[in-house]
Scaffold this motif. Structure first.
Motif, PDB file in Angstrom:
ATOM      1  N   TRP A 124       0.911  -1.218  -0.102  1.00  0.00           N
ATOM      2  CA  TRP A 124      -0.039   0.013   0.063  1.00  0.00           C
ATOM      3  C   TRP A 124       0.850   1.370   0.004  1.00  0.00           C
ATOM      4  O   TRP A 124       0.741   2.083  -0.855  1.00  0.00           O
ATOM      5  CB  TRP A 124      -0.895  -0.295   1.317  1.00  0.00           C
ATOM      6  CG  TRP A 124      -1.939   1.150   1.128  1.00  0.00           C
ATOM      7  CD1 TRP A 124      -3.121   1.064   0.411  1.00  0.00           C
ATOM      8  CD2 TRP A 124      -1.873   2.459   1.636  1.00  0.00           C
ATOM      9  NE1 TRP A 124      -3.913   2.324   0.701  1.00  0.00           N
ATOM     10  CE2 TRP A 124      -2.854   3.018   1.399  1.00  0.00           C
ATOM     11  CE3 TRP A 124      -0.834   2.974   2.145  1.00  0.00           C
ATOM     12  CZ2 TRP A 124      -3.233   4.559   1.610  1.00  0.00           C
ATOM     13  CZ3 TRP A 124      -0.955   4.307   2.583  1.00  0.00           C
ATOM     14  CH2 TRP A 124      -2.273   5.099   2.364  1.00  0.00           C
ATOM     15  N   ARG A 125       1.917   1.504   0.856  1.00  0.00           N
ATOM     16  CA  ARG A 125       2.639   2.530   1.075  1.00  0.00           C
ATOM     17  C   ARG A 125       3.551   2.796  -0.380  1.00  0.00           C
ATOM     18  O   ARG A 125       3.887   3.816  -0.617  1.00  0.00           O
ATOM     19  CB  ARG A 125       3.526   2.392   2.187  1.00  0.00           C
ATOM     20  CG  ARG A 125       2.797   2.732   3.520  1.00  0.00           C
ATOM     21  CD  ARG A 125       3.804   2.783   4.824  1.00  0.00           C
ATOM     22  NE  ARG A 125       3.099   2.809   5.940  1.00  0.00           N
ATOM     23  CZ  ARG A 125       2.384   3.937   6.370  1.00  0.00           C
ATOM     24  NH1 ARG A 125       2.263   4.981   5.811  1.00  0.00           N
ATOM     25  NH2 ARG A 125       1.610   3.791   7.514  1.00  0.00           N
ATOM     26  N   THR A 126       4.026   1.684  -0.879  1.00  0.00           N
ATOM     27  CA  THR A 126       4.831   1.832  -2.120  1.00  0.00           C
ATOM     28  C   THR A 126       4.003   2.136  -3.282  1.00  0.00           C
ATOM     29  O   THR A 126       4.336   3.140  -4.005  1.00  0.00           O
ATOM     30  CB  THR A 126       5.481   0.340  -2.677  1.00  0.00           C
ATOM     31  OG1 THR A 126       6.119   0.014  -1.556  1.00  0.00           O
ATOM     32  CG2 THR A 126       6.190   0.608  -3.928  1.00  0.00           C
ATOM     33  N   ALA A 127       2.512   1.588  -3.405  1.00  0.00           N
ATOM     34  CA  ALA A 127       1.806   2.002  -4.328  1.00  0.00           C
ATOM     35  C   ALA A 127       1.496   3.625  -4.123  1.00  0.00           C
ATOM     36  O   ALA A 127       1.125   4.371  -5.000  1.00  0.00           O
ATOM     37  CB  ALA A 127       0.728   1.281  -4.386  1.00  0.00           C
ATOM     38  N   MET A 142      -2.848  -0.333  -4.578  1.00  0.00           N
ATOM     39  CA  MET A 142      -3.559   0.209  -3.294  1.00  0.00           C
ATOM     40  C   MET A 142      -4.946  -0.680  -3.077  1.00  0.00           C
ATOM     41  O   MET A 142      -4.767  -0.976  -1.733  1.00  0.00           O
ATOM     42  CB  MET A 142      -3.665   1.589  -3.212  1.00  0.00           C
ATOM     43  CG  MET A 142      -2.464   2.307  -3.573  1.00  0.00           C
ATOM     44  SD  MET A 142      -2.683   4.217  -3.542  1.00  0.00           S
ATOM     45  CE  MET A 142      -3.149   4.757  -1.889  1.00  0.00           C
ATOM     46  N   ASP A 143      -5.625  -0.970  -3.932  1.00  0.00           N
ATOM     47  CA  ASP A 143      -6.986  -1.737  -3.660  1.00  0.00           C
ATOM     48  C   ASP A 143      -6.633  -3.272  -3.257  1.00  0.00           C
ATOM     49  O   ASP A 143      -7.363  -3.567  -2.445  1.00  0.00           O
ATOM     50  CB  ASP A 143      -7.765  -1.680  -4.928  1.00  0.00           C
ATOM     51  CG  ASP A 143      -8.562  -0.329  -5.041  1.00  0.00           C
ATOM     52  OD1 ASP A 143      -8.560   0.462  -4.047  1.00  0.00           O
ATOM     53  OD2 ASP A 143      -8.827  -0.090  -6.373  1.00  0.00           O
ATOM     54  N   LEU A 144      -5.584  -3.535  -4.058  1.00  0.00           N
ATOM     55  CA  LEU A 144      -5.358  -4.978  -3.735  1.00  0.00           C
ATOM     56  C   LEU A 144      -4.660  -5.155  -2.316  1.00  0.00           C
ATOM     57  O   LEU A 144      -4.742  -6.417  -1.737  1.00  0.00           O
ATOM     58  CB  LEU A 144      -4.449  -5.606  -4.738  1.00  0.00           C
ATOM     59  CG  LEU A 144      -4.875  -5.934  -6.224  1.00  0.00           C
ATOM     60  CD1 LEU A 144      -3.936  -6.155  -7.307  1.00  0.00           C
ATOM     61  CD2 LEU A 144      -6.041  -6.942  -6.234  1.00  0.00           C
ATOM     62  N   ASP A 189      -2.293   1.708 -12.564  1.00  0.00           N
ATOM     63  CA  ASP A 189      -1.650   0.389 -11.761  1.00  0.00           C
ATOM     64  C   ASP A 189      -1.363   0.526 -10.356  1.00  0.00           C
ATOM     65  O   ASP A 189      -1.476  -0.192  -9.544  1.00  0.00           O
ATOM     66  CB  ASP A 189      -0.384  -0.011 -12.444  1.00  0.00           C
ATOM     67  CG  ASP A 189      -0.552  -0.643 -13.945  1.00  0.00           C
ATOM     68  OD1 ASP A 189      -1.643  -0.962 -14.210  1.00  0.00           O
ATOM     69  OD2 ASP A 189       0.409  -0.686 -14.606  1.00  0.00           O
ATOM     70  N   ALA A 190      -1.049   1.687  -9.878  1.00  0.00           N
ATOM     71  CA  ALA A 190      -0.699   2.170  -8.471  1.00  0.00           C
ATOM     72  C   ALA A 190      -2.009   2.061  -7.805  1.00  0.00           C
ATOM     73  O   ALA A 190      -1.992   1.552  -6.675  1.00  0.00           O
ATOM     74  CB  ALA A 190       0.065   3.420  -8.402  1.00  0.00           C
ATOM     75  N   ARG A 191      -3.091   2.876  -8.199  1.00  0.00           N
ATOM     76  CA  ARG A 191      -4.476   2.532  -7.576  1.00  0.00           C
ATOM     77  C   ARG A 191      -4.647   1.055  -7.354  1.00  0.00           C
ATOM     78  O   ARG A 191      -5.328   0.865  -6.331  1.00  0.00           O
ATOM     79  CB  ARG A 191      -5.388   3.498  -8.331  1.00  0.00           C
ATOM     80  CG  ARG A 191      -5.130   4.810  -8.233  1.00  0.00           C
ATOM     81  CD  ARG A 191      -6.076   5.761  -9.315  1.00  0.00           C
ATOM     82  NE  ARG A 191      -6.006   7.243  -9.256  1.00  0.00           N
ATOM     83  CZ  ARG A 191      -6.403   7.807 -10.087  1.00  0.00           C
ATOM     84  NH1 ARG A 191      -7.055   7.422 -10.999  1.00  0.00           N
ATOM     85  NH2 ARG A 191      -6.270   9.110  -9.922  1.00  0.00           N
ATOM     86  N   VAL A 198      -5.216   8.637  -2.143  1.00  0.00           N
ATOM     87  CA  VAL A 198      -4.132   9.283  -2.815  1.00  0.00           C
ATOM     88  C   VAL A 198      -4.734  10.613  -3.038  1.00  0.00           C
ATOM     89  O   VAL A 198      -5.782  10.946  -3.246  1.00  0.00           O
ATOM     90  CB  VAL A 198      -4.187   8.328  -4.272  1.00  0.00           C
ATOM     91  CG1 VAL A 198      -3.099   9.092  -5.153  1.00  0.00           C
ATOM     92  CG2 VAL A 198      -3.770   7.118  -3.839  1.00  0.00           C
ATOM     93  N   PRO A 199      -3.696  11.383  -3.075  1.00  0.00           N
ATOM     94  CA  PRO A 199      -4.140  13.021  -3.005  1.00  0.00           C
ATOM     95  C   PRO A 199      -4.572  13.127  -4.555  1.00  0.00           C
ATOM     96  O   PRO A 199      -4.261  12.559  -5.478  1.00  0.00           O
ATOM     97  CB  PRO A 199      -2.696  13.663  -3.088  1.00  0.00           C
ATOM     98  CG  PRO A 199      -1.645  12.673  -2.433  1.00  0.00           C
ATOM     99  CD  PRO A 199      -2.373  11.224  -2.658  1.00  0.00           C
TER     100      PRO A 199
END
Length: 95
Positions: free
Chosen positions: A25-28, A65-67, A60-62, A79-80
């Motif tokens: 989560w933090r990396t994404a 984060m969901d996964l 992909d990052a979003r 995410v901002p």
């Protein structure tokens, strides 16, 4: 020796209660923060070459984060400037 420690935006972000994989989560989150569209609606990252928002990397990052979340708590702004995309409900076919 110079100090190369960097403070990432995810270190200051509040981890949602339903996160099951904090590292993912933090990396994404950091990747998504780096790929937020600029005032012209394009990705400012040199890796994306001015791609229209949302760029593939932000998408992909979003998803990552969901996964990283269990999906038990209601979705919240993580995410901002952009809400994460909903998880896909597709099932994988057996091989």
């Amino acid at each position: 020796m110079p100090d190369t420690t960097q403070v990432r935006s995810s270190q200051e972000a509040v981890l949602p209660d339903d996160v099951t994989d904090p590292l993912l989560w933090r990396t994404a989150y950091d990747v998504a923060a780096a790929h937020q569209p600029d005032e012209t609606g394009r990705c400012p990252s040199l890796l994306c070459g001015g791609q229209a928002a949302p760029c593939d990397t932000l998408t992909d990052a979003r998803r990552a984060m969901d996964l990283a979340r269990s999906g038990e708590a209601p979705a919240e702004e993580s995410v901002p400037a952009a809400a994460p995309r909903p998880r896909s409900r597709r099932r994988r076919k057996a091989a």
